[in-house]
Write a protein that holds these residues in place. Sequence first.
Motif, PDB file in Angstrom:
ATOM      1  N   GLN A 160      19.154  37.668 103.713  1.00 28.81           N
ATOM      2  CA  GLN A 160      18.129  38.523 102.866  1.00 28.81           C
ATOM      3  C   GLN A 160      17.511  37.690 101.777  1.00 28.81           C
ATOM      4  OE1 GLN A 160      20.613  41.711 101.433  1.00 28.81           O
ATOM      5  NE2 GLN A 160      20.377  43.073 103.371  1.00 28.81           N
ATOM      6  N   ILE A 161      18.740  36.628 101.223  1.00 29.94           N
ATOM      7  CA  ILE A 161      18.310  35.507 100.355  1.00 29.94           C
ATOM      8  C   ILE A 161      17.053  34.931 100.882  1.00 29.94           C
ATOM      9  CG2 ILE A 161      19.061  33.444  99.026  1.00 29.94           C
ATOM     10  CD1 ILE A 161      21.743  34.878  98.994  1.00 29.94           C
ATOM     11  N   GLU A 162      17.344  34.199 102.208  1.00 28.47           N
ATOM     12  CA  GLU A 162      16.421  33.310 102.713  1.00 28.47           C
ATOM     13  C   GLU A 162      15.053  33.884 103.096  1.00 28.47           C
ATOM     14  OE1 GLU A 162      15.651  29.576 103.595  1.00 28.47           O
ATOM     15  OE2 GLU A 162      17.575  30.533 102.804  1.00 28.47           O
ATOM     16  N   PHE A 163      14.926  35.090 103.231  1.00 28.63           N
ATOM     17  CA  PHE A 163      13.749  35.805 103.547  1.00 28.63           C
ATOM     18  C   PHE A 163      12.929  35.816 102.101  1.00 28.63           C
ATOM     19  CE2 PHE A 163      14.562  36.334 107.783  1.00 28.63           C
ATOM     20  CZ  PHE A 163      13.645  36.612 108.823  1.00 28.63           C
ATOM     21  N   LYS A 164      13.638  36.036 101.175  1.00 30.25           N
ATOM     22  CA  LYS A 164      12.999  36.039  99.883  1.00 30.25           C
ATOM     23  C   LYS A 164      12.106  34.858  99.617  1.00 30.25           C
ATOM     24  CE  LYS A 164      15.882  38.651  97.576  1.00 30.25           C
ATOM     25  NZ  LYS A 164      16.229  39.528  98.255  1.00 30.25           N
ATOM     26  N   ARG A 165      12.916  33.636 100.002  1.00 25.64           N
ATOM     27  CA  ARG A 165      12.278  32.650  99.725  1.00 25.64           C
ATOM     28  C   ARG A 165      10.941  31.887 100.509  1.00 25.64           C
ATOM     29  NH1 ARG A 165      16.324  29.186  97.114  1.00 25.64           N
ATOM     30  NH2 ARG A 165      18.461  29.997  97.443  1.00 25.64           N
ATOM     31  N   MET A 166      10.971  32.656 101.647  1.00 27.38           N
ATOM     32  CA  MET A 166       9.782  32.236 102.468  1.00 27.38           C
ATOM     33  C   MET A 166       8.441  32.839 102.195  1.00 27.38           C
ATOM     34  SD  MET A 166      11.411  33.190 105.985  1.00 27.38           S
ATOM     35  CE  MET A 166      13.110  32.748 106.512  1.00 27.38           C
ATOM     36  N   PRO A 167       7.309  32.196 102.262  1.00 24.10           N
ATOM     37  CA  PRO A 167       6.179  32.575 101.918  1.00 24.10           C
ATOM     38  C   PRO A 167       5.680  33.551 102.756  1.00 24.10           C
ATOM     39  CG  PRO A 167       6.011  30.075 102.348  1.00 24.10           C
ATOM     40  CD  PRO A 167       7.568  30.639 102.792  1.00 24.10           C
ATOM     41  N   LYS A 168       4.687  34.560 102.192  1.00 25.96           N
ATOM     42  CA  LYS A 168       4.624  35.864 102.853  1.00 25.96           C
ATOM     43  C   LYS A 168       3.878  35.646 104.420  1.00 25.96           C
ATOM     44  CE  LYS A 168       3.952  38.517  98.530  1.00 25.96           C
ATOM     45  NZ  LYS A 168       2.982  39.450  97.872  1.00 25.96           N
ATOM     46  N   ALA A 169       3.093  34.513 104.337  1.00 31.71           N
ATOM     47  CA  ALA A 169       2.253  34.406 105.633  1.00 31.71           C
ATOM     48  C   ALA A 169       3.531  33.949 106.646  1.00 31.71           C
ATOM     49  CB  ALA A 169       1.492  33.172 105.627  1.00 31.71           C
ATOM     50  N   VAL A 170       4.621  33.340 106.323  1.00 31.76           N
ATOM     51  CA  VAL A 170       5.651  32.947 107.047  1.00 31.76           C
ATOM     52  C   VAL A 170       6.322  34.250 107.842  1.00 31.76           C
ATOM     53  CG1 VAL A 170       7.877  31.967 107.444  1.00 31.76           C
ATOM     54  CG2 VAL A 170       6.147  30.868 106.448  1.00 31.76           C
ATOM     55  N   VAL A 171       6.715  35.258 106.861  1.00 38.83           N
ATOM     56  CA  VAL A 171       7.403  36.510 107.206  1.00 38.83           C
ATOM     57  C   VAL A 171       6.411  37.310 107.968  1.00 38.83           C
ATOM     58  CG1 VAL A 171       8.230  38.718 106.328  1.00 38.83           C
ATOM     59  CG2 VAL A 171       8.611  36.590 105.117  1.00 38.83           C
ATOM     60  N   GLU A 172       5.052  37.179 107.713  1.00 39.03           N
ATOM     61  CA  GLU A 172       4.202  38.047 108.585  1.00 39.03           C
ATOM     62  C   GLU A 172       3.970  37.582 109.847  1.00 39.03           C
ATOM     63  OE1 GLU A 172       0.657  38.169 106.324  1.00 39.03           O
ATOM     64  OE2 GLU A 172       1.156  39.620 104.601  1.00 39.03           O
ATOM     65  N   LYS A 173       3.999  36.270 110.135  1.00 40.52           N
ATOM     66  CA  LYS A 173       3.963  35.406 111.450  1.00 40.52           C
ATOM     67  C   LYS A 173       5.107  35.986 112.128  1.00 40.52           C
ATOM     68  CE  LYS A 173       3.134  30.937 113.356  1.00 40.52           C
ATOM     69  NZ  LYS A 173       2.510  29.655 113.420  1.00 40.52           N
ATOM     70  N   MET A 174       6.260  36.077 111.587  1.00 42.68           N
ATOM     71  CA  MET A 174       7.590  36.293 112.189  1.00 42.68           C
ATOM     72  C   MET A 174       7.364  37.825 112.701  1.00 42.68           C
ATOM     73  SD  MET A 174      10.494  34.515 110.112  1.00 42.68           S
ATOM     74  CE  MET A 174      11.492  35.534 110.731  1.00 42.68           C
ATOM     75  N   ARG A 175       6.974  38.646 112.080  1.00 45.76           N
ATOM     76  CA  ARG A 175       6.897  40.169 112.283  1.00 45.76           C
ATOM     77  C   ARG A 175       5.922  40.477 113.537  1.00 45.76           C
ATOM     78  NH1 ARG A 175       7.163  41.839 106.555  1.00 45.76           N
ATOM     79  NH2 ARG A 175       9.083  42.788 106.024  1.00 45.76           N
TER      80      ARG A 175
END
Length: 544
Positions: free
Chosen positions: A111-126
């Motif tokens: 949970q901590i690590e995902f908050k550090r990631m840029p939004k574009a990274v999270v969207e790409k993973m999803r």
Amino acid sequence: MAKKTVAPALDAGEFFSPQLGEEGQEPLGEASKPGEVFGLLQEPQAAGYEILASDGASQQALFPAGELLTPPALAKFRKGIALLHSAPVSRDQNHTLNSRRIMDAIVALVQIEFKRMPKAVVEKMREYEASPMFYVSKGELRKMAGIGTKNYEEIEKILDRLHEMPLRWNILGEDASTEWDMKSRFLSTYGIGKGAKQGMVCFAIDPRVLSLILEPKFWVTLQFEITPHLRLEAAYTLYQHAWRYIGTFNKVTADFPVATWIELLIGNSRHVKVDPKTGEKSVVDYSDFKRRYLLPALARINSISALGHTIELREHRSGLKVKRLQFKFVAKRQESLELPMSWPEAIIETLKQIGFTEDEVATLSQGFSLDDVIESLARFRQAQERKAKQGERIGSPTSFFTGVLTNVANQAVLDAEKFAEIEKVAKAEEAEKLRKQREERALVDFNLRRHKIFKAALLAWPEERRMNFFKEFEGSQDFRSATRAIIAKGWESAGMSAWNELREWAAKRRPSDWAELLPNPEDQSLEAWLLWRLDQVGTTPTDS
């Protein structure tokens, strides 16, 4: 792969609550170099890790390997109910206390690590349902899990166990975000660092399980300062399962079947037998489970001073058998709860203005994060303003705010219909609260009246009869050793608590004497006294 709708990126503070206001502490935000903290392995061996276990084909690397970075102080994290309601599938595999701790540490780290990631990274993973590889030192993982031993081989064995252990997720079906009866391993891959990576481990989580970690609809907020004190596995799991109900109006947990509680608290055991044909579960030797696991777990939880409540066991029977278990929260009365020092003073004062006492604010801090409270206060003010424009006001502000807070914590959509529902429930709860307060006041008056009448009548008895009566009570099994100090100077000057014990003993062991000492029907039951009071026009509690 078909493109799927991308959910909103995670906002800071959504999944855990660090201590606030500490000098020198930086807020968590996006990592300046995302590749330093997150990555997927394309060629694991080349990256310096010996991959000991893996499920499925390896994925193409998105970012170079790095290391998880944890904040300097972590107060709380949120564990999804679907994760909480998980249990090993295989009857010959089980959790240990340390495997549960490591599992929770991984949940918090992810949970901590995902908050550090840029939004574009999270969207790409999803979009691609990617399962990232996370990297952390064994020492950091051990510290986060609150494990005292520095035997890092044990950490490796636990990771191996978590990879090999298939779990059923959300076995109680309470998480609205989960539409499947899932079975999956927690870790899909893990590896141990070699050479320059010595002391490091890496791991990946099944994508669907990862979604339960990152986007739960319902969760429990857990305190890291509590978990090191829970040195029994049953205590560790009971704390997590019970504390999700701390914010409820009635302060009680759900009443699950005994077999369900056993599986949730200690996993597979001889105490639950499954019919191979029907799949029906039956409990074996509940009294032994209660003696060996349940009562020690309760004692351990209730001994922790940082918790503002104790929990009491409620057993629901069908005939002579205990069929369901439930736990009730009881506020500690011996000392005031400490206010949450990490919360801004303005927030605490605002809650007091709404109507919460200091103890109630402390209780809120144990059940909800600061972020939830701040958002709920904003929603509460909006509701107040809407009511004011209609020439109305919120009639039960504390109950209404608690309802808003519970819905915010559960990520419910707060539209006009939901607010109307919250207000309706709040009014009902407020009415119930006032009814209970009236009953408690009436009970106090009733007991005070009975005490005066019983004491005066008994002291009026002939001395020999009176002394024999006292002597018989003091020699009975109902007489508590602590009461001896109260009656040290004689029964005439003894406190009300000692007389209450004497009166209860008389009702049970000497009913004819009890009836003689309390001869009037209105002194023998609260209901009769309340009816009698209605007939006494102009009677005050003191007169009656």
